[in-house]
Design a protein around this motif. Structure first.
Motif, PDB file in Angstrom:
ATOM      1  N   THR A   2      -8.444  -9.104  -2.176  1.00  0.00           N
ATOM      2  CA  THR A   2      -7.275  -8.361  -2.647  1.00  0.00           C
ATOM      3  C   THR A   2      -6.417  -7.844  -1.508  1.00  0.00           C
ATOM      4  OG1 THR A   2      -8.522  -6.274  -2.719  1.00  0.00           O
ATOM      5  CG2 THR A   2      -8.512  -7.615  -4.719  1.00  0.00           C
ATOM      6  N   SER A   3      -6.728  -8.225  -0.271  1.00  0.00           N
ATOM      7  CA  SER A   3      -6.031  -7.636   0.877  1.00  0.00           C
ATOM      8  C   SER A   3      -4.549  -7.989   0.903  1.00  0.00           C
ATOM      9  CB  SER A   3      -6.696  -8.084   2.186  1.00  0.00           C
ATOM     10  OG  SER A   3      -6.575  -9.480   2.356  1.00  0.00           O
ATOM     11  N   ASP A  47       0.845  -1.191   0.000  1.00  0.00           N
ATOM     12  CA  ASP A  47       0.000   0.000   0.000  1.00  0.00           C
ATOM     13  C   ASP A  47       0.884   1.246   0.000  1.00  0.00           C
ATOM     14  OD1 ASP A  47      -1.756   2.111   0.531  1.00  0.00           O
ATOM     15  OD2 ASP A  47      -3.085   0.842   1.720  1.00  0.00           O
ATOM     16  N   GLN A  95      -3.495  -6.174  -7.539  1.00  0.00           N
ATOM     17  CA  GLN A  95      -4.828  -5.830  -7.043  1.00  0.00           C
ATOM     18  C   GLN A  95      -5.700  -5.302  -8.181  1.00  0.00           C
ATOM     19  OE1 GLN A  95      -5.771  -2.283  -4.267  1.00  0.00           O
ATOM     20  NE2 GLN A  95      -5.407  -3.996  -2.882  1.00  0.00           N
ATOM     21  N   VAL A 133     -11.138  -0.307  -3.792  1.00  0.00           N
ATOM     22  CA  VAL A 133     -11.481  -1.524  -4.532  1.00  0.00           C
ATOM     23  C   VAL A 133     -12.992  -1.693  -4.596  1.00  0.00           C
ATOM     24  CG1 VAL A 133     -11.248  -4.031  -4.572  1.00  0.00           C
ATOM     25  CG2 VAL A 133      -9.304  -2.626  -3.896  1.00  0.00           C
ATOM     26  N   SER A 165     -14.874  -6.154   2.041  1.00  0.00           N
ATOM     27  CA  SER A 165     -13.575  -5.489   1.965  1.00  0.00           C
ATOM     28  C   SER A 165     -13.531  -4.271   2.872  1.00  0.00           C
ATOM     29  CB  SER A 165     -13.275  -5.061   0.526  1.00  0.00           C
ATOM     30  OG  SER A 165     -12.007  -4.448   0.434  1.00  0.00           O
ATOM     31  N   GLY A 175       0.491 -12.866  -1.938  1.00  0.00           N
ATOM     32  CA  GLY A 175      -0.395 -12.500  -3.036  1.00  0.00           C
ATOM     33  C   GLY A 175      -0.632 -13.648  -3.994  1.00  0.00           C
ATOM     34  N   LEU A 214      -2.650  -8.512  -1.784  1.00  0.00           N
ATOM     35  CA  LEU A 214      -2.053  -8.285  -3.096  1.00  0.00           C
ATOM     36  C   LEU A 214      -1.441  -6.908  -3.208  1.00  0.00           C
ATOM     37  CD1 LEU A 214      -4.870  -9.802  -5.350  1.00  0.00           C
ATOM     38  CD2 LEU A 214      -2.895 -10.957  -4.345  1.00  0.00           C
ATOM     39  N   ASP A 216     -11.091  -2.092   1.898  1.00  0.00           N
ATOM     40  CA  ASP A 216     -10.452  -1.194   0.932  1.00  0.00           C
ATOM     41  C   ASP A 216     -11.531  -0.556   0.069  1.00  0.00           C
ATOM     42  OD1 ASP A 216      -9.022   0.070  -1.100  1.00  0.00           O
ATOM     43  OD2 ASP A 216      -7.436  -1.445  -1.091  1.00  0.00           O
TER      44      ASP A 216
END
Length: 545
Positions: free
Chosen positions: A457-458, A220, A465, A492, A487, A433, A460, A489
């Motif tokens: 996707t956490s 991130d 992602q 996303v 999620s 990932g 990745l 995120d």
């Protein structure tokens, strides 16, 4: 932040890491060098499989030897080469001078011991605290990392905590002995955005108070800009660019760095179609866990993990479920799949399933699949990737020949961006990932109608992602898939979900069209989530709104 000195706290020099595979060796880290000054934070970034975690594990000699080897290099901690230390010597460093927060808490926490036992064990092992003093320190640590009512969690086991709560316990364990160097390998991966901001602030505060140094590994890049002083960018086992965060982000020199910075989920979610058939529906769904106390273990109350949730999902759409850790998102998904007990009607593809037992549910399992949050915990370490992805085919499509089954496995691996030639390897040979992509392949190989995506996707990096979001959207369009997308995120979620449920304390506090909610959230809690996601500076202030 303390001023750099001429003698770094940690100095990695010309480090290489090789893994033995079938009579040959593969180089995972290739002549990597960097320094970490006392009191600073160095971020190590790069895509999955770039060598970030392998580099970090090498520092404390946590790789599987002799399968792993170091053809070259030194790791100097205060001038002492950690790689040259005996196992007894390095044990005195681990957990005391240098600690590590691992990416996947479920594989790091002991499922047979309580939270209190696991943290007290660390305190006692290094002779810091015992008895009542140790218990008091455990409560302080759990409070610091943002676990509410920590006294009630002392007797909890890892499986009784949400993914985010488990990660916070890991951070508490790492900070227990106030280390001089903290290696944080994706420490906020499982956390919602509000707690993420609180944890980052906590780490910065502890760094200032203790003079702690950090090696921070993350995919991130937004976090890197907030917490790090310097950054090293890794690709294919090498450092391709390094420098101050301001210089690297302000004027990236390497094409790969520019690609990382530009990568983010894009595109529009598939529009909702109210006229499409209903795939999943529930009304007033409840999942209550009993609280038992006393010698007779009498029920004195309930944890209302899901408390009166209603939803309807149509074919081909994505319903996003957002909220902080412990809000009931994952429990809701598991209840809809009939993987845990619940109360309330559940209708799947026009058929009630809430009263069905294990045997009656089995023929329907291929039509409803799940991608779990923790890929390492959900993949058998004793099975190859080919066996993991193909296991469901053996159960639900037993008439397929060996060749037909293998062809489906290969196609699924290609769909999620994995080289089919790696299908005979085992989960521990893949990055976090890559393991998540294996989990997605296992889900889609059965061509389901409904998929619960629990933080898919956490784990990745940003580039992958974005690719996975595109893949999920393409699969949805091609096959008419329906997703329940869980999620923390929100970037996303905005790219994939057409409608959103916002959960807090087991209840839905806001729901509606995703575009409308993103543009004009009504509830204070939703506003706090969005503030945390898109402006981390304000998150810790608004998290309790």
């Amino acid at each position: 932040m303390t001023e750099p000195t001429t003698a770094p706290l940690l100095s990695v020099r010309d480090l290489s890491v090789a893994f033995a595979r079938e009579g040959s060796t593969a180089l995972a880290v290739d002549h990597v060098s960097f320094d970490i000054q006392r009191g600073e934070t160095l971020a190590l970034v790069g895509e999955s499989g770039s060598g970030k975690s392998v580099t970090a594990l090498s520092i404390l000699k946590l790789l599987q030897y002799p399968a792993a080897s170091h053809p070259s290099g030194q790791v100097l901690f205060e001038g002492k080469d950690l790689l040259a230390m005996s196992e007894r010597e390095i044990r005195s460093v681990r957990g005391n001078d240098i600690t590590m927060v691992f990416q996947e808490p479920m594989s790091s926490l002991n499922p047979l011991h309580t939270v209190e036992h696991q943290i007290v064990e660390i305190l006692e092992l290094h002779g810091r605290l015992r008895g009542a003093a140790a218990r008091k320190r455990v409560i302080e640590l759990l409070t610091e990392v943002g676990i509410p009512e920590p006294e009630t969690r002392l007797g909890s086991y890892p499986h009784q905590l949400s993914g985010g709560q488990r990660q916070r316990v890991m951070i508490a364990m790492a900070l227990a002995n106030e280390p001089r160097l903290l290696i944080a390998d994706e420490p906020t991966t499982a956390l919602d955005v509000t707690v993420q901001a609180q944890i980052l602030k906590l780490l910065k505060d502890l760094q200032t108070r203790l003079g702690m140094t950090m090696l921070f590994i993350t995919h991130d890049l937004g976090i890197v800009q907030k917490i790090a002083d310097r950054v090293c960018v890794m690709k294919s086992g090498r450092i391709v660019e390094h420098g101050s965060v301001r210089d690297v982000f302000g004027a990236p020199q390497h094409p790969y760095t520019r690609a990382l910075i530009a990568a983010q989920p894009k595109g529009e979610p598939a529009p909702s179609q109210p006229d499409a058939p209903l795939i999943m529906e529930t009304k007033d769904l409840k999942v209550w866990f009993p609280i038992k106390r006393g010698v007779l273990r009498r029920t004195v109350g309930h944890v209302k993990a899901v408390d009166g949730v209603s939803l309807a999902i149509h074919r081909g759409e994505t319903l996003g479920v957002v909220g902080e850790s412990g809000s009931g998102k994952t429990t809701l998904g598991l209840a809809l799949l009939r993987l845990i007990s619940s109360r309330g009607p559940i209708v799947f593809m026009g058929q009630p399933i809430d009263a069905l037992g294990f045997k009656a549910m089995r023929p329907r399992r291929n039509a409803m699949q799940v991608v779990f949050q923790d890929p390492f915990g959900s993949l058998s370490p004793r099975m190859s990737v080919a066996d993991i992805v193909g296991e469901g085919l053996r159960v639900h499509m037993p008439k397929l020949s060996e060749a037909e089954r293998e062809a489906k496995v290969i196609a699924a691996l290609r769909d999620v961006g994995l080289d089919p030639e790696t299908r005979h390897r085992y989960p521990h040979e893949f990055s976090g990932g890559q393991r998540q992509r294996v989990s997605i392949a296992r889900a889609i190989v059965l061509e389901p109608s409904f998929v619960v995506l629990d933080e898919p996707t956490s784990a990745l990096d940003m580039i992958v992602q974005a690719q996975i979001v595109d893949l999920l959207r393409d699969l949805q369009k091609q096959r008419g898939l329906t997703y329940l997308f869980i999620s923390h995120d929100l970037r996303v979620v905005s790219a994939l979900a057409s409608r959103i449920l916002v959960m807090r304390g087991g209840k839905v506090v806001e729901e509606g069209d995703s575009r409308s909610i993103f543009r004009n959230p009504r509830e204070a809690y939703t506003k706090a989530l969005f503030a945390a996601a898109f402006n981390l500076d304000t998150a810790s202030e608004k998290a309790t709104t």
